[in-house]
Scaffold this motif. Structure first.
Motif, mmCIF file in Angstrom:
data_model
loop_
_atom_site.group_PDB
_atom_site.id
_atom_site.type_symbol
_atom_site.label_atom_id
_atom_site.label_comp_id
_atom_site.label_asym_id
_atom_site.label_seq_id
_atom_site.Cartn_x
_atom_site.Cartn_y
_atom_site.Cartn_z
ATOM 1 N N CYS A 390 0.856 -1.205 0.000
ATOM 2 C CA CYS A 390 0.000 0.000 0.000
ATOM 3 C C CYS A 390 0.885 1.246 0.000
ATOM 4 O O CYS A 390 1.854 1.327 0.737
ATOM 5 C CB CYS A 390 -0.899 -0.001 1.227
ATOM 6 N N ARG A 391 0.506 2.238 -0.827
ATOM 7 C CA ARG A 391 1.317 3.447 -0.924
ATOM 8 C C ARG A 391 0.557 4.691 -0.463
ATOM 9 O O ARG A 391 0.800 5.798 -0.942
ATOM 10 C CB ARG A 391 1.844 3.585 -2.357
ATOM 11 N N CYS A 392 -0.395 4.463 0.444
ATOM 12 C CA CYS A 392 -1.197 5.591 0.941
ATOM 13 C C CYS A 392 -0.307 6.722 1.477
ATOM 14 O O CYS A 392 -0.620 7.897 1.298
ATOM 15 C CB CYS A 392 -2.158 5.143 2.038
ATOM 16 N N CYS A 405 0.079 3.075 -7.586
ATOM 17 C CA CYS A 405 0.135 1.951 -6.648
ATOM 18 C C CYS A 405 -0.226 0.669 -7.398
ATOM 19 O O CYS A 405 -1.278 0.594 -8.054
ATOM 20 C CB CYS A 405 -0.842 2.173 -5.486
ATOM 21 N N PHE A 408 -3.707 -0.826 -6.909
ATOM 22 C CA PHE A 408 -4.894 -0.046 -7.268
ATOM 23 C C PHE A 408 -5.761 -0.773 -8.303
ATOM 24 O O PHE A 408 -5.296 -1.111 -9.394
ATOM 25 C CB PHE A 408 -4.471 1.322 -7.812
ATOM 26 N N CYS A 412 -6.665 -4.003 -4.519
ATOM 27 C CA CYS A 412 -7.295 -2.989 -3.678
ATOM 28 C C CYS A 412 -8.457 -2.332 -4.417
ATOM 29 O O CYS A 412 -8.253 -1.637 -5.413
ATOM 30 C CB CYS A 412 -6.253 -1.944 -3.274
ATOM 31 N N GLY A 419 -5.882 -0.237 1.780
ATOM 32 C CA GLY A 419 -5.479 0.945 2.554
ATOM 33 C C GLY A 419 -6.643 1.897 2.763
ATOM 34 O O GLY A 419 -7.668 1.794 2.092
ATOM 35 N N MET A 422 -8.593 3.913 -0.037
ATOM 36 C CA MET A 422 -9.617 3.244 -0.840
ATOM 37 C C MET A 422 -10.900 3.060 -0.037
ATOM 38 O O MET A 422 -11.975 2.860 -0.597
ATOM 39 C CB MET A 422 -9.092 1.883 -1.326
ATOM 40 N N CYS A 429 -7.891 7.301 -3.608
ATOM 41 C CA CYS A 429 -7.985 6.042 -4.366
ATOM 42 C C CYS A 429 -9.449 5.715 -4.660
ATOM 43 O O CYS A 429 -9.783 5.271 -5.760
ATOM 44 C CB CYS A 429 -7.314 4.905 -3.601
HETATM 45 S S1 SF4 Z 1 -5.470 2.473 -0.732
HETATM 46 FE FE1 SF4 Z 1 -5.104 0.760 -2.086
HETATM 47 S S2 SF4 Z 1 -4.682 1.626 -4.099
HETATM 48 FE FE2 SF4 Z 1 -4.516 3.270 -2.585
HETATM 49 S S3 SF4 Z 1 -2.343 3.363 -2.085
HETATM 50 FE FE3 SF4 Z 1 -3.282 2.040 -0.531
HETATM 51 S S4 SF4 Z 1 -3.165 -0.057 -1.417
HETATM 52 FE FE4 SF4 Z 1 -2.717 1.385 -3.070
#
Ligand code: SF4
Length: 450
Positions: A390-392, A405, A408, A412, A419, A422, A429
């Protein structure tokens, strides 16, 4: 035409898009790249996506999302604290809907509720007070998540609880302040934005002056604006103008709602109830004086004190009670399940990066960049922790956009979020997933893609 109709008039919107596109093309040519602006509000993120502006301006202008979603910036450790509180017998957790689905390391409030915990969705802190009044045998803990906009309401709820003489109501306050995080974001210099769209409703409380430092210290323009298509297009127009003239003063483009000095009554309510302290933000870590904590004279309404949790001036991880950790050993071990409905966690084993929660299933703990350690019957969550992949954190710092990400839209999705970005209805997201790169200009923010 009424002001409201004007703000949502597609014809006016189309004319403004044409002007903004021409302006953006000129600025982009001068820069040698697309103009990069950041919106610092989840409601703006949704509006920009749902009205089609993001797609219409692509190639000329990049609209990045910042730390404007309160659910998304909640630290991993705080999610775990909330889950721990929900497991305490006799406690009802009252929370806004989005928090329920945010995944923690091992669980979520939704999962705890399915296991028997009392987790109640409320629409305001006042609803939580009513819940406490109507259920005197239970301790009602309101999860105080939000920015300057929601903190005054939480303060009022504490006052109301005091007036009603309630002793079974408390607030877990992780309210956060927007100016300090903007200072942290701009000071880090990672996002490299050319201008900022500032949150109209936060500024209604703080006043536009609270953000004057952006132009003065960082030399980039910023505009306070509202949430309709025309509001946002107007803000883009003003920002592009300022970029052309080199003027970096903050503009209040939402004067019918926002005063330069803000809402003094709301500021007073915050000051009466809270004091500023260091807070942990997802993606940022500790930011000095960026959180609001309940003052000493209201300690009986402070869930952190009531439950013996650390204040957020903590650094380096949280020690959380973890009931019935059965074993810490080799990967794939399972623990026997405790059937008691008031022990919603059941039993759990942490083992070599795998966790088993009372069944045959093992799954990766899923920590990236952080750590989770089981020590005796406690475990520690590093606040830098995010679900694996996850790159939140980078998203909230404006370094990437959701499609960057790898998870995505694959692993996810809103139905199966990894994350918080989303999960939340204000998350970037979720906005990108729901509206994609639609290029049909529509007024308002309710239109669904396709
Ligand atoms: S919420 Fe999901 S899509 Fe957004 S950065 Fe985190 S893992 Fe990736």
């Amino acid at each position: 035409m009424s002001v409201l109709k004007k703000l949502n008039d597609p014809q006016l919107g189309r004319q403004m898009v044409k002007i903004v596109k021409e302006q953006a093309a000129r600025v982009a040519e001068r820069l040698g790249r697309a103009v990069r602006l950041m919106e610092v509000c989840g409601t703006h993120t949704m509006a920009i996506s749902s009205t089609g502006l993001r797609g219409l301006l692509s190639g000329l202008m990049e609209l990045r999302s910042g730390p404007g979603c309160p659910v998304c910036v909640t630290a991993a450790g705080d999610i775990e604290q909330m889950i721990a509180i929900s497991r305490v017998p006799g406690v009802t957790v009252a929370t806004f809907g989005d928090m329920v689905r945010v995944p923690g390391v091992l669980s979520s409030l939704e999962r705890e509720r399915a296991r028997g915990a009392r987790v109640q969705i409320v629409y305001s802190p006042a609803d939580a007070v009513a819940l406490a009044r109507d259920n005197p045998a239970r301790e009602v803990v309101f999860l105080g998540v939000g920015f300057e906009t929601t903190a005054p309401l939480a303060a009022l709820s504490i006052n109301e609880a005091a007036q009603l003489g309630l002793s079974n109501f408390s607030v877990y306050s992780i309210h956060k302040l927007v100016p300090p995080v903007m200072r942290a974001l701009l000071g880090a210099g990672e996002a490299r934005v050319d201008g900022l769209i500032l949150p109209g409703h936060v500024c209604a409380v703080t006043g536009s002056k609270a953000f004057a430092f952006i132009g003065e210290e960082y030399g980039i323009p910023a505009v306070v604006t509202g949430f309709t298509m025309v509001d946002i297009l107007d803000a883009l127009h003003v920002l592009l103008n300022k970029m052309q003239t080199g003027d970096s003063r903050v503009v209040n483009g939402y004067r019918w709602v926002v005063r330069d000095e803000g809402n003094l009554q709301a500021q007073g309510a915050i000051k009466d109830c809270f004091y500023p302290g260091d807070a942990i933000w997802r993606g940022f870590g500790v930011i000095n004086n960026s959180g609001l904590f309940i003052k000493e004279h209201l300690a009986r309404y402070d869930a952190m004190r009531k439950f013996g949790l650390d204040t957020l001036e903590r650094v380096g991880g949280l020690d959380l009670p973890m009931p019935e950790v059965d074993s810490v050993g080799g990967a794939g071990q399972c623990a026997s399940c405790n059937e008691s409905p008031r022990d919603p966690m059941g039993s759990l084993s942490v083992a070599g990066g795998f966790v088993s929660d009372g069944g045959a299933v093992t799954q990766p703990v899923g920590i990236a960049g952080g750590k989770m350690e089981a020590v005796g019957n406690r475990f520690t969550v590093d606040d830098a922790a995010e679900p694996r992949g996850c790159r939140c954190g980078e998203l909230l710092r404006g370094i990437i956009t959701p499609p960057d990400c790898a998870l995505f839209g694959r692993k996810c999705t809103p139905a199966s979020p990894v994350g918080p970005c989303m999960v939340s209805s204000e998350g970037a997201c979720a906005a990108y997933y729901r509206y994609g790169a639609t290029t049909t200009l529509v007024p308002g923010v309710e239109r669904l893609k396709g």
